[in-house]
Design a protein around this motif. Structure first.
Motif, short mmCIF file in Angstrom:
data_model
loop_
_atom_site.label_atom_id
_atom_site.label_comp_id
_atom_site.label_asym_id
_atom_site.label_seq_id
_atom_site.Cartn_x
_atom_site.Cartn_y
_atom_site.Cartn_z
N ALA A 192 -2.41 38.06 11.13
CA ALA A 192 -2.23 38.36 9.71
C ALA A 192 -3.58 38.44 9.01
O ALA A 192 -4.56 37.81 9.43
N ASP A 193 -3.63 39.21 7.92
CA ASP A 193 -4.87 39.32 7.14
C ASP A 193 -5.16 38.02 6.40
O ASP A 193 -6.31 37.61 6.27
N LYS A 194 -4.10 37.37 5.92
CA LYS A 194 -4.23 36.12 5.17
C LYS A 194 -3.40 35.05 5.88
O LYS A 194 -2.21 35.25 6.13
N PHE A 195 -4.04 33.92 6.18
CA PHE A 195 -3.33 32.89 6.95
C PHE A 195 -4.04 31.55 6.83
O PHE A 195 -5.14 31.43 6.26
N GLY A 196 -3.43 30.54 7.42
CA GLY A 196 -4.05 29.22 7.54
C GLY A 196 -3.73 28.62 8.90
O GLY A 196 -2.73 28.99 9.53
N VAL A 197 -4.59 27.71 9.36
CA VAL A 197 -4.37 27.03 10.64
C VAL A 197 -4.67 25.54 10.44
O VAL A 197 -5.69 25.18 9.84
N GLN A 198 -3.77 24.71 10.96
CA GLN A 198 -4.02 23.26 10.99
C GLN A 198 -4.21 22.84 12.44
O GLN A 198 -3.31 23.02 13.27
N PHE A 199 -5.38 22.31 12.76
CA PHE A 199 -5.66 21.79 14.10
C PHE A 199 -5.41 20.28 14.09
O PHE A 199 -5.91 19.57 13.22
N ARG A 200 -4.70 19.81 15.11
CA ARG A 200 -4.40 18.39 15.19
C ARG A 200 -4.59 17.90 16.63
O ARG A 200 -4.30 18.61 17.60
N GLY A 201 -5.10 16.67 16.76
CA GLY A 201 -5.29 16.08 18.08
C GLY A 201 -6.29 14.95 18.01
O GLY A 201 -6.36 14.20 17.01
N TYR A 202 -7.08 14.83 19.09
CA TYR A 202 -8.06 13.75 19.19
C TYR A 202 -9.39 14.30 19.71
O TYR A 202 -9.44 15.34 20.38
N LEU A 203 -10.44 13.57 19.38
CA LEU A 203 -11.74 13.76 20.03
C LEU A 203 -11.98 12.58 20.96
O LEU A 203 -11.85 11.42 20.53
N GLU A 204 -12.34 12.87 22.20
CA GLU A 204 -12.68 11.80 23.13
C GLU A 204 -14.18 11.57 23.05
O GLU A 204 -14.98 12.24 23.70
N ILE A 205 -14.57 10.62 22.22
CA ILE A 205 -15.98 10.35 21.93
C ILE A 205 -16.61 9.62 23.12
O ILE A 205 -16.13 8.56 23.54
N PRO A 206 -17.72 10.16 23.67
CA PRO A 206 -18.29 9.58 24.90
C PRO A 206 -19.06 8.29 24.69
O PRO A 206 -19.18 7.47 25.60
N GLU A 207 -19.62 8.09 23.48
CA GLU A 207 -20.37 6.86 23.23
C GLU A 207 -20.39 6.55 21.75
O GLU A 207 -20.29 7.46 20.91
N THR A 208 -20.49 5.28 21.43
CA THR A 208 -20.49 4.84 20.04
C THR A 208 -21.75 5.33 19.34
O THR A 208 -22.85 5.30 19.90
N GLY A 209 -21.59 5.77 18.10
CA GLY A 209 -22.75 6.22 17.34
C GLY A 209 -22.34 6.91 16.05
O GLY A 209 -21.16 7.03 15.72
N ILE A 210 -23.35 7.37 15.33
CA ILE A 210 -23.11 8.16 14.11
C ILE A 210 -23.24 9.64 14.49
O ILE A 210 -24.29 10.07 14.98
N TYR A 211 -22.18 10.37 14.27
CA TYR A 211 -22.11 11.77 14.65
C TYR A 211 -22.18 12.65 13.39
O TYR A 211 -21.56 12.34 12.37
N THR A 212 -22.93 13.75 13.49
CA THR A 212 -22.99 14.73 12.42
C THR A 212 -22.20 15.97 12.86
O THR A 212 -22.39 16.45 13.98
N PHE A 213 -21.33 16.46 11.99
CA PHE A 213 -20.55 17.66 12.28
C PHE A 213 -20.93 18.75 11.28
O PHE A 213 -21.12 18.48 10.09
N TYR A 214 -21.03 19.98 11.79
CA TYR A 214 -21.44 21.14 11.00
C TYR A 214 -20.29 22.14 11.02
O TYR A 214 -19.95 22.70 12.06
N LEU A 215 -19.68 22.36 9.86
CA LEU A 215 -18.51 23.22 9.76
C LEU A 215 -18.87 24.48 8.98
O LEU A 215 -19.20 24.42 7.79
N THR A 216 -18.81 25.63 9.67
CA THR A 216 -19.05 26.92 9.04
C THR A 216 -17.71 27.61 8.84
O THR A 216 -16.95 27.78 9.80
N CYS A 217 -17.43 28.01 7.61
CA CYS A 217 -16.13 28.61 7.30
C CYS A 217 -16.28 29.85 6.42
O CYS A 217 -17.11 29.88 5.51
N ASP A 218 -15.44 30.82 6.70
CA ASP A 218 -15.14 31.94 5.83
C ASP A 218 -13.66 32.21 6.06
O ASP A 218 -13.30 32.79 7.08
N ASP A 219 -12.75 31.65 5.23
CA ASP A 219 -13.06 31.16 3.90
C ASP A 219 -13.27 29.63 3.88
O ASP A 219 -14.38 29.17 3.90
#
Length: 767
Positions: free
Chosen positions: A670-697
């Motif tokens: 579709a030209d116009k839509f939305g998506v919801q992603f659901r689940g888990y991240l299996e984090i390999p080690e404890t720490g502070i993680y930075t995430f970079y999200l690029t979106c259009d829209d």
């Protein structure tokens, strides 16, 4: 050339380029953009002084205008013109004609310690050579202040020619108006970076900007408006950024109303065209039709099928292709445009046409039956075909946006490809025999907000689509970037939006060789030149932080500066940094939740973007316990128009899929839509993680039930970042993404402890 002169030149070259293989080009020494086809560094330099002569032999008289331009350039530094001679001597600059050069706009440039030689076949090639020489000269020649009594050029040998014949920039003067002085400034920058096309978008719903003598109301009424919704948004934004303020010189009082606008008389435009032609730049006019004509329709309502003006479902009511009076109007307008603009091209737009009124018109139904037209798309093609034939009678070629392909077009029309989500359009055009100009919205729309990835994306743009074979690739004339000005109300804001992105495009379409690392180094030198030219360029991005930052005990803010001469200033009280704010000249320790705003300032007084960093104290998120998880994420797909991610919560998913990485499921068509992603991240080690999200829209990322990145809303592809403190193990993952139409971008990367951002590994994704 005389034999004696040939011998002298050869000797000087051998002297200058002895052991040349040992020399390596220096990005700072040869800070040329676009980079030449071939550059061989030399030893030593040539010094231009008041005693230097300018040699213009008899056979080089076709370069008289270019010689005068070089005189003017050098006179800034030397305070008087060079003496002109007919034969080259030592300590001279020779403009040399060479009819063996086959490439259009091709040239060679040799700087040796005793002589400089510029060689070309065409005046355009000589002009490009002079621009290269200009970039090798000190920045002081641009500022006209503190200019030395002598100018030094580094020794070098250059052979150069463009990769593409169409190297363009577009400027929309309809949505917001720009003075002829600014057009000349813009043209000067195009010339400096070897562009050869200026596409002027002269008419649209919001304003008609070119005088048409047969229809005076087009500018008497159509060039002026009361403030519209886009003006109101700009006025609101100007409270924080003065570059969004509407320029007072374009605001007048008419009939007791405050009106915004302006237009070019035909004499004004003749001067602009002449100015551009002297710099070997072709000005291509765009008179948008049959859609985007509200400014004309309000002045002359007979142009529509039903006499009504206003907006349809998606776009403004178009002119009617079923009445002969419409064609009479269009041909009269285009006759004046064809007479005014020497360009071989006239652009008619033919995009985003609201065809509802056509479908309801009895006259259109009759015409469609008479002409055997099956639908309103073919009716638009009927209009375009008639206009093209008329333009051909005036000796002009028609250009239109790629929507023209939908109802069928003749192979003689030129297609300007912009809808990046219609990936096969260039291929269809090429196979139809059309020439194509590449200007895709996802990369080359410079009205889209820039971010730290913008230069990289433009520089790595491939002019020829990968799915074209060698023969089809010949249909690609080149590329241009477009500057649509709905939210660009001032000259300073325009400078910010296209510069320095324009320099990246310049190299793509002239050199067509990717060398991003050296380009970045060369660009550092160009910021000084741009400042001297009073260009309010976008100060390059600061790095070393996330907009949403977290710490468990304490954190250190250490800014990475892209230019050594930048001064970083910051505030902690919520106010925007000013030139008087505290300087951040060393790492700043953070021990308490706080909000820091910072910005970079150049020595010339330019202020970069204001960055807002929110620091939050967090404990490491406790991992969740989940039994028998599987690879991938669940993605719920919603068809519909969502302005924000939260609006999906009120809708019912049309389908649900499993994806192996963070990407829109391939079934989402579709030209116009939305998506919801659901689940888990299996984090390999404890720490502070930075995430970079690029979106259009828009997109919103939550991890461990914590907001990490809020990049919501309808906007172009922008990256935002955020941090989260995570313990090793499974952490809940939620990403909501919406696409409002016109093609999408979705990218998610991560880093830990300052590492380079990487794609989130598929092995981390579970559901």
């Amino acid at each position: 050339m005389h034999k004696q002169l040939c011998f002298i030149t050869l000797f000087l070259l051998l002297l200058s380029f002895n052991n040349i293989a040992a020399a390596q080009p220096s990005p700072a020494k040869y800070a040329l953009i676009p980079y030449p086809t071939s550059l061989t560094p030399g030893y030593g330099s040539f010094t231009v002084t008041a005693d230097t002569k300018l040699a213009l032999p008899k056979e080089s008289r076709i370069f008289e205008k270019e010689a005068a331009q070089l005189q003017e350039l050098l006179q800034i530094g030397l305070e008087k013109p060079l003496t002109q001679i007919k034969k080259a001597t030592a300590n001279s600059i020779l403009l040399q004609y060479d009819n063996t050069i086959t490439a259009a706009e091709g040239y060679s440039l040799i700087v040796a310690p005793q002589q400089v030689t510029l060689t070309a076949k065409e005046p355009a090639g000589m002009f490009r050579a002079i621009q290269t020489l200009r970039q090798l000269l000190p920045v002081s020649i641009e500022s006209k202040q503190q200019v030395p009594a002598q100018l030094t050029l580094p020794a070098v040998q250059i052979e150069d020619q463009p990769a593409y014949s169409w190297r363009g920039m577009h400027l929309d003067v309809s949505r917001h108006f720009f003075s002829t002085d600014y057009l000349r400034k813009f043209i000067d920058l195009l010339a400096l970076y070897k562009f050869n096309k200026l596409h002027l978008h002269l008419t649209d719903d919001q304003g008609w900007r070119i005088e048409i003598k047969k229809y005076p109301k087009l500018t008497e009424a159509g060039a002026w408006r009361t403030f519209n919704n886009q003006d109101s948004i700009c006025i609101e934004k100007s409270k924080e950024n003065p570059d969004f303020a509407l320029e007072e010189k374009h605001i007048v009082q008419k009939n007791g109303k405050t009106m915004y606008g302006g237009f070019y008389t035909q004499e004004d435009m003749k001067e602009v065209i002449k100015y551009a032609a002297a710099r070997h730049i072709e000005v291509i006019p765009e008179i948008d039709m049959p859609g985007h004509m509200m400014a004309a329709i309000k002045a002359y309502p007979f142009l529509t099928c039903d006499g009504n003006t206003g907006w349809g479902k998606d776009f403004s009511t178009p002119i009617c292709p079923c009445n002969e009076s419409t064609f009479e109007f269009a041909e009269n307008v285009l006759s004046e445009i064809a007479a005014l603009f020497p360009s071989q091209y006239i652009h008619i737009g033919a995009d985003e046409v609201e065809k509802t009124s056509w479908a309801q018109s009895a006259a259109c139904k009759e015409l469609m039956q008479q002409e055997g037209l099956k639908n309103v798309n073919e009716l638009q093609s009927y209009f375009v075909h008639r206009i093209e034939k008329f333009l051909e009678s005036k000796g002009k070629k028609l250009i239109g946006w790629d929507e023209m392909l939908e109802g069928g077009i003749s192979p003689t029309a030129t297609v300007m490809y912009w809808r990046s989500w219609v990936a096969d359009a260039p291929l269809k055009a090429a196979r139809n025999g059309n020439q194509v100009i590449m200007t895709p919205v996802n990369t080359l729309y410079f009205d889209a907000l820039p971010d730290k990835n913008s230069l990289y994306n433009v520089y790595h743009f491939n002019v020829v689509p990968a799915d074209l074979n060698a023969n089809e690739a010949k249909s690609i004339l080149g590329a241009q970037a477009n500057i649509w000005t709905e939210y660009i109300p001032s000259e300073n804001r325009a400078d910010y939006m296209y510069m320095p992105r324009m320099t990246a495009l310049a190299e793509v379409i002239w050199t067509n060789k990717k060398s991003y690392g050296t380009y970045q180094e060369r660009l550092k030198e160009h910021y000084k030149r741009l400042a001297a030219l009073d260009v309010h360029y976008r100060v390059p991005d600061l790095a070393g932080f996330a907009e949403e930052s977290v710490f468990t005990d304490k954190a250190t803010l250490s800014i990475q500066k892209p230019l050594d001469n930048l001064v970083i200033r910051y505030t902690t009280d919520g106010s925007a940094p000013k030139s008087s704010s505290v300087t951040l000249d060393k790492p700043l320790e953070i021990t308490q939740p706080s909000t820091i705003k910072l910005a970079a300032f150049t020595p010339e007084g330019l202020k970069g973007d204001t960055y807002k960093i929110n620091y939050k104290k967090q404990e490491y998120a406790t991992p969740v316990q989940a039994k028998a998880t599987r690879k991938g994420l669940r993605s719920s797909y919603f068809i519909g128009y969502f302005k924000t991610a939260s609006e999906m919560n009120k809708a019912t998913a049309n389908d649900t899929y499993t994806v192996n990485n963070v990407q829109v499921p391939e079934q989402a068509s579709a030209d116009k839509f939305g998506v919801q992603f659901r689940g888990y991240l299996e984090i390999p080690e404890t720490g502070i993680y930075t995430f970079y999200l690029t979106c259009d829209d828009g997109g919103v990322l939550r991890i461990a039930n914590r907001m990490v990145v809020d990049n919501d809303g309808l906007h172009s592809a922008i990256e935002k970042s955020g941090q989260v403190a995570l313990s090793k193990g499974l952490q809940t993952f939620e990403l909501d993404f919406v696409e409002g139409g016109g093609g999408y971008t979705l990218k998610l990367k991560y880093s830990k402890d300052g590492s380079e951002p990487l794609n989130v590994p598929e092995s981390w994704l579970r559901h």
